[in-house]
Design an enzyme around this catalytic site. Structure first.
Site: not given
Length: 346
Positions: A299-300
């Site tokens: 997600g990052d």
């Protein structure tokens, strides 16, 4: 170096990830969910010694915003991204500096002598990751650091700001001041929900900052948590939740708010307050199960790719696609890392 300016300024909790695989027994013992992110309570504190003692561990530079900042730096020319957060004067901080340097990310840490740098136990089971964080020095960040002679010019020169939701647990007033300043100057302020517990238990802090946010990024579990915490009728309708966030009150009305919700290998949803009833759906290219090493930091990586493309002047559609490419590369490596030598994704 003092005169160097950076387009993207990121702030968050710098952490060293301590990662283990086949952690099913750890999930049971410490009452952890397979795909979650929490702050360590007293009952979790022994997990850090236990995994080092009983498991084969991998140390990877972490911290949500720092991961995204490295991702953005990966896709942009050198000296485009700067990151700040609070660390101790220990070996963990040196490992973070080395990882940032490799990706071309400038860091301007606040260093607390005698304190330990924060750590995150990453418990992997299959394609799921459970994150247990002890913030240590990370929660000692001070507002005054942003107005210090080294950092203040970097804040003033940046065009885009990015903050992880995790920072709201201890630094909400800092985020509020920074976001207000960005909004007043018509600069872009981006926030990641980061984890379900942020909208669940730090809703007041989130609501205080939201009016000054131009870009909101989250995943499906964080969107569901936001919907439940704010009484939305359907906690599974990502487009409707994104719309609710997009059209909530905004300070700088000259720029629409964009909300992006990822959903793992499922489609990504984008809703703009300019067209709240016209959600955009972006399919994610499937990756062979055998190629997926772990999903920690995916997600990052998406956020970093999206922000990097945004800073580079790409369209929102292109930003999402670059985010997808970065996420896909990340899950094929251990932890929040990217291939080396660099792969061009813009």
């Amino acid at each position: 170096m003092a005169s160097q300016t950076y387009k993207l300024f990121c702030i968050g909790n710098p952490l060293l990830d301590v990662q283990v695989t086949n952690g099913e027994e750890l999930l049971k013992k410490y009452d952890l969910k397979a795909n979650d992110a929490i702050l360590a309570e007293e009952k979790h504190m022994s997990i850090y010694d236990e995994i080092v003692k009983n498991y084969k561990v991998t140390y990877v530079a972490g911290g949500a915003s720092q991961n995204a900042a490295r991702g953005a730096a990966y896709v942009l020319p050198p000296d485009s991204v700067v990151y700040t957060g609070c660390v101790g004067d220990d070996d963990l901080a040196e490992q973070l500096r080395a990882a940032n340097k490799r990706e071309g990310l400038r860091e301007v840490y606040l260093v607390k002598p005698g304190q330990r740098t924060g750590a995150c136990a990453v418990v992997l089971t299959g394609h799921h990751r459970s994150l247990v964080t002890t913030l240590q020095a990370a929660e000692m960040f001070e507002q005054s650091h942003l107005s210090s002679p080294t950092v203040a010019p970097l804040v003033d020169a940046a065009n885009v700001f990015y903050v992880e939701g995790f920072f709201l647990t201890h630094g909400a007033s800092i985020v509020l001041e920074l976001s207000k300043k960005a909004s007043a100057a018509s600069k872009v302020f981006a926030l990641n929900f980061s984890a379900p517990f942020i909208p669940q238990f730090f809703g007041t802090q989130l609501k205080s900052v939201l009016p000054y946010c131009d870009i909101i990024i989250g995943n499906e579990t964080e969107a569901e948590a936001y919907a439940a915490a704010n009484g939305l009728p359907d906690t599974k309708d990502l487009a409707a939740i994104a719309k609710a966030v997009a059209i909530s009150p905004k300070s700088n009305t000259s720029r629409p708010r964009v909300v992006i919700f990822t959903h793992g290998a499922e489609s990504t949803i984008l809703v703009s307050s300019a067209e709240p009833d016209s959600p955009k759906v972006f399919k994610v290219s499937a990756i062979d199960d055998k190629l997926i090493v772990d999903t920690n930091g995916a997600g990052d990586a998406f956020a970093g790719g999206f922000l990097g493309a945004y800073v580079a002047g790409k369209s929102l559609d292109e930003c999402v696609e670059v985010g997808h490419k970065m996420g896909a590369m990340c899950v094929q490596l251990v932890g929040p890392q990217f291939p080396w030598p660099k792969v061009s994704v813009l």
